[in-house]
Design a protein around this motif. Sequence first.
Motif, mmCIF file in Angstrom:
data_model
loop_
_atom_site.group_PDB
_atom_site.id
_atom_site.type_symbol
_atom_site.label_atom_id
_atom_site.label_comp_id
_atom_site.label_asym_id
_atom_site.label_seq_id
_atom_site.Cartn_x
_atom_site.Cartn_y
_atom_site.Cartn_z
ATOM 1 N N ARG A 62 -35.812 -66.728 -29.978
ATOM 2 C CA ARG A 62 -35.777 -67.443 -28.708
ATOM 3 C C ARG A 62 -35.157 -68.832 -28.881
ATOM 4 O O ARG A 62 -34.423 -69.304 -28.004
ATOM 5 C CB ARG A 62 -37.182 -67.531 -28.111
ATOM 6 C CG ARG A 62 -37.658 -66.181 -27.587
ATOM 7 C CD ARG A 62 -39.061 -66.211 -27.031
ATOM 8 N NE ARG A 62 -39.179 -67.099 -25.878
ATOM 9 C CZ ARG A 62 -40.259 -67.111 -25.086
ATOM 10 N NH1 ARG A 62 -41.276 -66.289 -25.341
ATOM 11 N NH2 ARG A 62 -40.324 -67.921 -24.058
ATOM 12 N N LEU A 65 -31.484 -68.281 -29.037
ATOM 13 C CA LEU A 65 -30.945 -67.983 -27.708
ATOM 14 C C LEU A 65 -30.870 -69.245 -26.851
ATOM 15 O O LEU A 65 -29.965 -69.385 -26.023
ATOM 16 C CB LEU A 65 -31.799 -66.920 -27.019
ATOM 17 C CG LEU A 65 -31.754 -65.520 -27.634
ATOM 18 C CD1 LEU A 65 -32.703 -64.579 -26.894
ATOM 19 C CD2 LEU A 65 -30.333 -64.951 -27.617
ATOM 20 N N GLU A 68 -27.724 -70.854 -27.096
ATOM 21 C CA GLU A 68 -26.663 -70.156 -26.369
ATOM 22 C C GLU A 68 -26.888 -70.239 -24.859
ATOM 23 O O GLU A 68 -26.279 -69.502 -24.095
ATOM 24 C CB GLU A 68 -26.612 -68.690 -26.809
ATOM 25 C CG GLU A 68 -26.365 -68.481 -28.298
ATOM 26 C CD GLU A 68 -24.979 -68.915 -28.747
ATOM 27 O OE1 GLU A 68 -24.088 -69.044 -27.874
ATOM 28 O OE2 GLU A 68 -24.784 -69.130 -29.957
ATOM 29 N N SER A 69 -27.782 -71.147 -24.445
ATOM 30 C CA SER A 69 -28.169 -71.252 -23.031
ATOM 31 C C SER A 69 -28.151 -72.700 -22.556
ATOM 32 O O SER A 69 -28.986 -73.093 -21.746
ATOM 33 C CB SER A 69 -29.569 -70.655 -22.824
ATOM 34 O OG SER A 69 -29.682 -69.382 -23.402
ATOM 35 N N TYR A 169 -25.471 -64.326 -27.033
ATOM 36 C CA TYR A 169 -26.690 -63.518 -26.990
ATOM 37 C C TYR A 169 -26.489 -62.215 -27.765
ATOM 38 O O TYR A 169 -27.362 -61.794 -28.539
ATOM 39 C CB TYR A 169 -27.061 -63.198 -25.545
ATOM 40 C CG TYR A 169 -27.985 -64.191 -24.889
ATOM 41 C CD1 TYR A 169 -27.674 -65.548 -24.844
ATOM 42 C CD2 TYR A 169 -29.170 -63.782 -24.287
ATOM 43 C CE1 TYR A 169 -28.510 -66.459 -24.226
ATOM 44 C CE2 TYR A 169 -30.019 -64.686 -23.674
ATOM 45 C CZ TYR A 169 -29.692 -66.015 -23.640
ATOM 46 O OH TYR A 169 -30.533 -66.923 -23.042
ATOM 47 N N THR A 182 -25.294 -58.037 -23.150
ATOM 48 C CA THR A 182 -26.099 -58.957 -22.344
ATOM 49 C C THR A 182 -25.415 -59.282 -21.022
ATOM 50 O O THR A 182 -24.198 -59.501 -20.969
ATOM 51 C CB THR A 182 -26.332 -60.264 -23.119
ATOM 52 O OG1 THR A 182 -27.037 -59.968 -24.326
ATOM 53 C CG2 THR A 182 -27.122 -61.263 -22.287
#
Length: 214
Positions: A62, A65, A68-69, A169, A182
């Motif tokens: 997480r 991720l 990547e967010s 992702y 994704t």
Amino acid sequence: MTPSQTPLLDALKWRYATKKFDPARRIPEETWETLEHSLSLTPSSFGLQPWQFLVIRNPEIRTALRAESWGQAQLTDASHLVVFTVKKNLEEEDISRWVARLGEVQSTPLEVLAPLQSIISGFVAPMDTDQRRAWNTRQLYIALGQFMTAAAVLGIDTCPLEGINPAGYDRVLGLEGTEYATVVACAAGYRAEDDRYAAMPKARFAREAVIRHI
């Protein structure tokens, strides 16, 4: 308005795209099982279910991720995180697998279901791979909407996340080179008491502006 209708509208008015989650609050396992069940009950065209829903429990993943967010805190602060992945293609074996499952559940011989399989195959065959992926992706958003609505009814906050790097992702989740990719993610949990967005009035056009009776 009957009492049975009121809770649904109240839940939809209550929900919002939660910007700040309380990292100390966890969704009870029984409630989460219900939400997973709601995902598995999502409708899809012909019932083909061209998706997989990845429930990300590993905190290290997480965190990766979140990178990547755009660093959005919901990725790590929310109780749960679901990544919605789509099947990149749809082939005859996928249709056969679904028809076999349908026959099993409904106790129907495959020869009786053969005309249905022909109809589905005939619909899918003219599409190229990009068109099939786009068709599958549109259906995936039905699952996202159903998940968010089910969560609201259960008093669970959510935040859909399209501000992500899907390729990143896929790399983090080991999806590169697989049949899935994704599309979108959704954080779920409980709003923080100091999330200022929770108290903001929900801004929607009047029903008359978006609904026409013909």
